[in-house]
Design a protein around this motif. Structure first.
Motif, PDB file in Angstrom:
ATOM      1  N   GLU A  67       0.731  -1.262  -0.079  1.00  0.00           N
ATOM      2  CA  GLU A  67       0.069   0.017  -0.005  1.00  0.00           C
ATOM      3  C   GLU A  67       0.753   1.286   0.001  1.00  0.00           C
ATOM      4  N   VAL A  68       1.976   1.179   0.597  1.00  0.00           N
ATOM      5  CA  VAL A  68       2.735   2.233   0.798  1.00  0.00           C
ATOM      6  C   VAL A  68       3.353   2.583  -0.742  1.00  0.00           C
ATOM      7  N   ILE A  69       3.847   1.589  -1.525  1.00  0.00           N
ATOM      8  CA  ILE A  69       4.045   1.561  -2.836  1.00  0.00           C
ATOM      9  C   ILE A  69       3.176   2.413  -3.636  1.00  0.00           C
ATOM     10  N   TYR A  70       2.024   1.886  -3.667  1.00  0.00           N
ATOM     11  CA  TYR A  70       0.835   2.587  -4.337  1.00  0.00           C
ATOM     12  C   TYR A  70       0.611   4.156  -3.890  1.00  0.00           C
ATOM     13  N   GLU A  71       0.472   4.160  -2.712  1.00  0.00           N
ATOM     14  CA  GLU A  71       0.118   5.770  -2.223  1.00  0.00           C
ATOM     15  C   GLU A  71       1.239   6.699  -2.539  1.00  0.00           C
ATOM     16  N   THR A  72       2.778   6.156  -2.348  1.00  0.00           N
ATOM     17  CA  THR A  72       3.703   6.986  -2.666  1.00  0.00           C
ATOM     18  C   THR A  72       3.586   7.254  -4.261  1.00  0.00           C
ATOM     19  N   ASN A  73       3.517   6.472  -4.911  1.00  0.00           N
ATOM     20  CA  ASN A  73       3.529   6.559  -6.552  1.00  0.00           C
ATOM     21  C   ASN A  73       2.711   7.410  -7.096  1.00  0.00           C
ATOM     22  N   VAL A  74       1.299   7.203  -6.685  1.00  0.00           N
ATOM     23  CA  VAL A  74       0.045   7.945  -6.989  1.00  0.00           C
ATOM     24  C   VAL A  74       0.287   9.442  -6.591  1.00  0.00           C
ATOM     25  N   SER A  75       0.834   9.628  -5.366  1.00  0.00           N
ATOM     26  CA  SER A  75       0.890  10.988  -4.599  1.00  0.00           C
ATOM     27  C   SER A  75       1.925  11.646  -5.490  1.00  0.00           C
ATOM     28  N   LEU A  76       3.094  11.249  -5.749  1.00  0.00           N
ATOM     29  CA  LEU A  76       4.276  11.886  -6.753  1.00  0.00           C
ATOM     30  C   LEU A  76       3.408  12.441  -8.058  1.00  0.00           C
ATOM     31  N   VAL A  77       2.781  11.716  -8.507  1.00  0.00           N
ATOM     32  CA  VAL A  77       2.120  12.085  -9.779  1.00  0.00           C
ATOM     33  C   VAL A  77       1.163  13.224  -9.331  1.00  0.00           C
ATOM     34  N   ASN A  78       0.444  12.894  -8.601  1.00  0.00           N
ATOM     35  CA  ASN A  78      -0.750  14.069  -8.359  1.00  0.00           C
ATOM     36  C   ASN A  78      -0.068  15.435  -8.022  1.00  0.00           C
ATOM     37  N   ASN A  79       1.194  15.151  -7.111  1.00  0.00           N
ATOM     38  CA  ASN A  79       1.877  16.593  -6.856  1.00  0.00           C
ATOM     39  C   ASN A  79       2.347  17.294  -8.215  1.00  0.00           C
ATOM     40  N   LEU A  80       3.018  16.579  -8.953  1.00  0.00           N
ATOM     41  CA  LEU A  80       3.341  16.997 -10.488  1.00  0.00           C
ATOM     42  C   LEU A  80       2.129  17.582 -11.352  1.00  0.00           C
ATOM     43  N   VAL A  81       1.019  16.978 -11.225  1.00  0.00           N
ATOM     44  CA  VAL A  81      -0.092  17.323 -12.068  1.00  0.00           C
ATOM     45  C   VAL A  81      -0.375  18.734 -11.326  1.00  0.00           C
ATOM     46  N   LYS A  82      -0.549  18.729 -10.105  1.00  0.00           N
ATOM     47  CA  LYS A  82      -1.081  20.150  -9.611  1.00  0.00           C
ATOM     48  C   LYS A  82       0.107  21.403 -10.101  1.00  0.00           C
ATOM     49  N   ALA A  83       1.323  21.000  -9.958  1.00  0.00           N
ATOM     50  CA  ALA A  83       2.152  21.853 -10.222  1.00  0.00           C
ATOM     51  C   ALA A  83       2.157  22.247 -11.772  1.00  0.00           C
ATOM     52  N   LEU A  84       1.808  21.459 -12.693  1.00  0.00           N
ATOM     53  CA  LEU A  84       1.752  21.737 -13.977  1.00  0.00           C
ATOM     54  C   LEU A  84       0.398  22.590 -14.235  1.00  0.00           C
ATOM     55  N   GLU A  85      -0.530  22.403 -13.469  1.00  0.00           N
ATOM     56  CA  GLU A  85      -1.690  23.077 -13.657  1.00  0.00           C
ATOM     57  C   GLU A  85      -1.575  24.651 -13.092  1.00  0.00           C
ATOM     58  N   ARG A  86      -0.717  24.817 -11.675  1.00  0.00           N
ATOM     59  CA  ARG A  86      -0.562  25.918 -11.349  1.00  0.00           C
ATOM     60  C   ARG A  86       0.279  27.002 -12.138  1.00  0.00           C
TER      61      ARG A  86
END
Length: 372
Positions: A67-86
């Motif tokens: 679960e840590v693998i899943y949450e970490t990897n998805v969280s990294l992409v979500n953070n990147l997407v937010k930065a792309l949008e901002r």
């Protein structure tokens, strides 16, 4: 000049991608990235704003809790997407996913979801996106027990440990250098394929790989003979294996001298592949070399005089130093991605014999200048 940012640049693929991009300084400029940027919005936004191309490699491959693998990897992409949008970024996005996307494990699911998240961002913002689905990657400097079974086996065999096969499956493989070449071509082509399957360049059973690596140990590590390499995969597997040996303690290797009343005889290199042999004379205090190779196998053999041979892995500061004396003939082999030189530290002319596995081609020299 294309400004390229790489998340996960200190990882296995990231290291090779950074060093290869650095070979094209007139075409690409690397944008600095540190993993703490994911937790600092201003720094992540500044990074994203500075990039024409963003290659997202950062990911967690293994953990005791899936679960840590899943949450970490998805969280990294979500953070990147937010930065792309901002930042309203127009960068070309590239992500490394895995053929494990379709497997019933949380790592595969995290990679697929990350690819889909970036794909959706690109569609909604008229952006370019390349979603790479990559087979098993092998090559020098992969982390054993983490990146691949090849890295684990190389580390174990080179260090006298006994590997164990858990499942003797068929592996579809790609050499890290071949993958890096494909990524660079994707940048040059401004690719926009959201589901891009990267073909494997080799296929072998786990047991076949193990047999081949043990052959390298017996032939090369134990006797110093360059092994027979029958195809491109074996050549790249051998260059991979060499980089897992303890270079600092393995070299220099003494030659066997056959002495009689006439003098002495020394066999410089016994090899199972073609090559080019040459020799040089070097005057006192003169240094030759200060370059590195990404594919060549090369041997320096000092037969007269006193020499200092230095090696440094590209991207690191640690220098290996080997002192050789022609009165006790010895050799040092040059691992790929190690810049190297040889200096005459004696009072007389230094005589060195060089063996390399391919004749010098000025149109494809695989020789890159960098001071040790």
């Amino acid at each position: 000049m294309i400004r390229v940012g790489i998340t996960g640049k200190s990882g296995f693929i990231g290291y090779h991608l950074c060093q290869t991009i650095n070979l094209f300084k007139e075409e690409f400029a690397l944008v600095e990235f540190e993993k703490n940027f994911f937790n600092e919005q201003l720094k992540l936004d500044a990074f994203v704003s500075s990039c024409d191309v963003i290659i997202h490699l950062a990911a967690l491959n293994r953990h005791n809790e899936p679960e840590v693998i899943y949450e970490t990897n998805v969280s990294l992409v979500n953070n990147l997407v937010k930065a792309l949008e901002r930042t309203e970024s127009k960068a070309h996005l590239i992500i490394s996913s895995s053929t494990q996307e379709e497997r019933e494990n949380l790592y595969g699911k995290s990679k697929k979801e990350g690819r889909k998240l970036l794909s959706n961002w690109a569609k909604q913002n008229n952006g370019r996106f390349s979603g790479l689905i990559i087979p098993n990657v092998f090559g020098p400097f992969g982390q054993p027990y983490y990146n691949s079974v090849v890295a684990t086996f190389c580390h174990q065999i080179a260090n006298g440990e006994t590997p164990k096969i858990d499942v003797d499956g068929d592996l579809k493989l790609i050499y890290v250098g071949d993958l890096v070449e494909k990524i660079i071509q994707i940048i040059r082509d401004s690719d926009n394929t959201h589901e891009l399957f990267i073909p494997n360049t080799a296929e072998a059973k786990v047991s076949e790989i193990l047999v081949k690596l043990k052959y390298f140990q017996n032939t090369y590590q134990e006797t110093g003979e360059i092994p027979a390499l029958n195809n491109d995969f074996e050549f790249k597997l051998f260059n991979t294996y060499r980089c897992y040996m303890d270079i600092a303690s393995y070299f220099p290797r003494k030659f066997v001298q056959h002495l009689d009343a006439r003098g002495g005889f020394v066999e410089i290199a016994r090899q199972g592949i073609p090559g080019q042999t040459s020799f040089s004379t070097t005057l006192p205090e003169v240094t030759r070399g200060n370059h590195y190779h990404t594919r060549k196998i090369e041997r320096f053999a000092v037969i007269k005089g006193k020499a200092l041979i230095q090696l440094r892995r590209i991207g690191t500061d640690d220098i290996h130093e080997f002192y050789l004396d022609g009165d006790y003939p010895a050799y040092v082999d040059m691992p790929i991605w190690y810049t190297h030189n040889i200096k005459n530290i004696g009072d007389d002319t230094l005589y060195t014999i060089f063996w390399i596995n391919e004749p010098f081609d000025p149109n494809n020299p695989d020789t890159y200048f960098e001071i040790v």
